[in-house]
Design a protein around this motif. Structure first.
Motif, PDB file in Angstrom:
ATOM      1  N   UNK A   1      27.909 -56.279  23.545  1.00 20.72           N
ATOM      2  CA  UNK A   1      29.142 -55.585  23.915  1.00 20.72           C
ATOM      3  C   UNK A   1      28.830 -54.198  24.478  1.00 20.72           C
ATOM      4  N   UNK A   2      27.858 -53.503  23.893  1.00 20.90           N
ATOM      5  CA  UNK A   2      27.481 -52.185  24.408  1.00 20.90           C
ATOM      6  C   UNK A   2      26.873 -52.294  25.802  1.00 20.90           C
ATOM      7  N   UNK A   3      26.046 -53.324  26.025  1.00 14.83           N
ATOM      8  CA  UNK A   3      25.458 -53.517  27.354  1.00 14.83           C
ATOM      9  C   UNK A   3      26.525 -53.815  28.398  1.00 14.83           C
ATOM     10  N   UNK A   4      27.455 -54.691  28.065  1.00 17.59           N
ATOM     11  CA  UNK A   4      28.497 -55.058  29.010  1.00 17.59           C
ATOM     12  C   UNK A   4      29.424 -53.874  29.272  1.00 17.59           C
ATOM     13  N   UNK A   5      29.724 -53.097  28.234  1.00 18.81           N
ATOM     14  CA  UNK A   5      30.593 -51.927  28.432  1.00 18.81           C
ATOM     15  C   UNK A   5      29.899 -50.844  29.254  1.00 18.81           C
ATOM     16  N   UNK A   6      28.576 -50.905  29.292  1.00 19.76           N
ATOM     17  CA  UNK A   6      27.796 -49.945  30.080  1.00 19.76           C
ATOM     18  C   UNK A   6      27.676 -50.387  31.537  1.00 19.76           C
ATOM     19  N   UNK A   7      28.260 -51.530  31.882  1.00 18.18           N
ATOM     20  CA  UNK A   7      28.261 -51.987  33.260  1.00 18.18           C
ATOM     21  C   UNK A   7      27.261 -53.082  33.577  1.00 18.18           C
ATOM     22  N   UNK A   8      26.478 -53.508  32.622  1.00 23.10           N
ATOM     23  CA  UNK A   8      25.508 -54.578  32.861  1.00 23.10           C
ATOM     24  C   UNK A   8      26.227 -55.920  32.847  1.00 23.10           C
ATOM     25  N   UNK A   9      25.798 -56.824  33.714  1.00 26.75           N
ATOM     26  CA  UNK A   9      26.355 -58.175  33.714  1.00 26.75           C
ATOM     27  C   UNK A   9      25.874 -58.940  32.486  1.00 26.75           C
ATOM     28  N   UNK A  10      26.705 -59.846  32.019  1.00 29.14           N
ATOM     29  CA  UNK A  10      26.331 -60.637  30.848  1.00 29.14           C
ATOM     30  C   UNK A  10      25.073 -61.451  31.115  1.00 29.14           C
ATOM     31  N   UNK A  11      24.936 -61.953  32.344  1.00 32.70           N
ATOM     32  CA  UNK A  11      23.759 -62.758  32.668  1.00 32.70           C
ATOM     33  C   UNK A  11      22.482 -61.907  32.662  1.00 32.70           C
ATOM     34  N   UNK A  12      22.614 -60.571  32.741  1.00 32.34           N
ATOM     35  CA  UNK A  12      21.459 -59.686  32.696  1.00 32.34           C
ATOM     36  C   UNK A  12      21.278 -58.996  31.359  1.00 32.34           C
ATOM     37  N   UNK A  13      21.979 -59.458  30.343  1.00 33.99           N
ATOM     38  CA  UNK A  13      21.918 -58.833  29.026  1.00 33.99           C
ATOM     39  C   UNK A  13      20.543 -59.029  28.392  1.00 33.99           C
ATOM     40  N   UNK A  14      20.001 -57.964  27.862  1.00 32.93           N
ATOM     41  CA  UNK A  14      18.718 -58.053  27.166  1.00 32.93           C
ATOM     42  C   UNK A  14      18.898 -58.617  25.760  1.00 32.93           C
ATOM     43  N   UNK A  15      20.036 -58.375  25.129  1.00 32.07           N
ATOM     44  CA  UNK A  15      20.281 -58.849  23.774  1.00 32.07           C
ATOM     45  C   UNK A  15      20.651 -60.326  23.735  1.00 32.07           C
ATOM     46  N   UNK A  16      21.095 -60.854  24.878  1.00 30.30           N
ATOM     47  CA  UNK A  16      21.471 -62.255  24.920  1.00 30.30           C
ATOM     48  C   UNK A  16      20.225 -63.101  24.922  1.00 30.30           C
TER      49      UNK A  16
END
Length: 183
Positions: A168-183
């Motif tokens: 959620x923090x990554x996505x709120x920071x503007x990163x795409x879900x497909x580029x999430x490091x935590x995913x």
């Protein structure tokens, strides 16, 4: 890296489907209905994630949250009702464990509820982790294997809640879900 993680998620979904088939055919497993339901929901969740990673926007991303909200209650119900010898029959009150998924569905249908959905998922995962720990303390005659499995399940739910916060923090920071490091 993205291809490898997509393949691993797909493999986890296939294995969960195979386990669901195995548990549905095995007669000696106590609480197997809860295990089958868990494995099927996990496989569905994995399939939805693979579809999202391969074709973003094909399905509403909040659909994964609704399916994911059904997994912690199924884990809890397995330990609360299904893992005893003999397994306790389902009770009418067990239907209340569908409320997290229904509540999340209402949030999904509410416009502008994006971060509320994330917060609800974290609350569901952390809440059921605490419920498992409470169940562990309330039943004094646990076998060592069941106790370790319950603590392991609570630990996994806690880890998933932490990962959901990071995503959620990554996505709120503007990163795409497909580029999430935590995913």
């Amino acid at each position: 890296m993205q291809g490898l993680s997509t393949a691993l998620v797909a493999l986890a979904g296939v294995l969960a489907t195979m386990l669901a088939g195995h548990f549905s055919l095995t007669r000696g497993v106590h609480g197997r209905a809860w295990l089958v339901a868990f494995c099927l929901m996990f496989a569905l969740q994995s399939g939805l994630l693979v579809l999202h990673l391969l074709a973003p926007g094909l399905l509403p991303p909040a659909l994964r949250a609704v399916v994911g909200a059904s997994i912690p209650p199924l884990i809890y119900l397995f330990f609360a009702r299904g893992s005893g010898v003999p397994a306790a029959p389902p009770k009418a009150g067990d239907a209340l464990h569908a409320l997290p998924s229904l509540g999340l569905l209402l949030l999904v249908l509410t416009p502008g509820a994006g971060w509320w959905i994330d917060a609800a998922m974290v609350a569901i995962e952390a809440g059921y982790a605490l419920a498992l720990l409470s169940l562990d303390r309330s039943s004094g005659a646990l076998g060592p294997l069941r106790r370790r499995a319950m603590l392991g399940a609570a630990s996994v739910l806690t880890a998933v809640a932490v990962l959901d916060v990071l995503i959620a923090l990554e996505v709120s920071d503007g990163r795409l879900l497909s580029g999430s490091l935590a995913l």
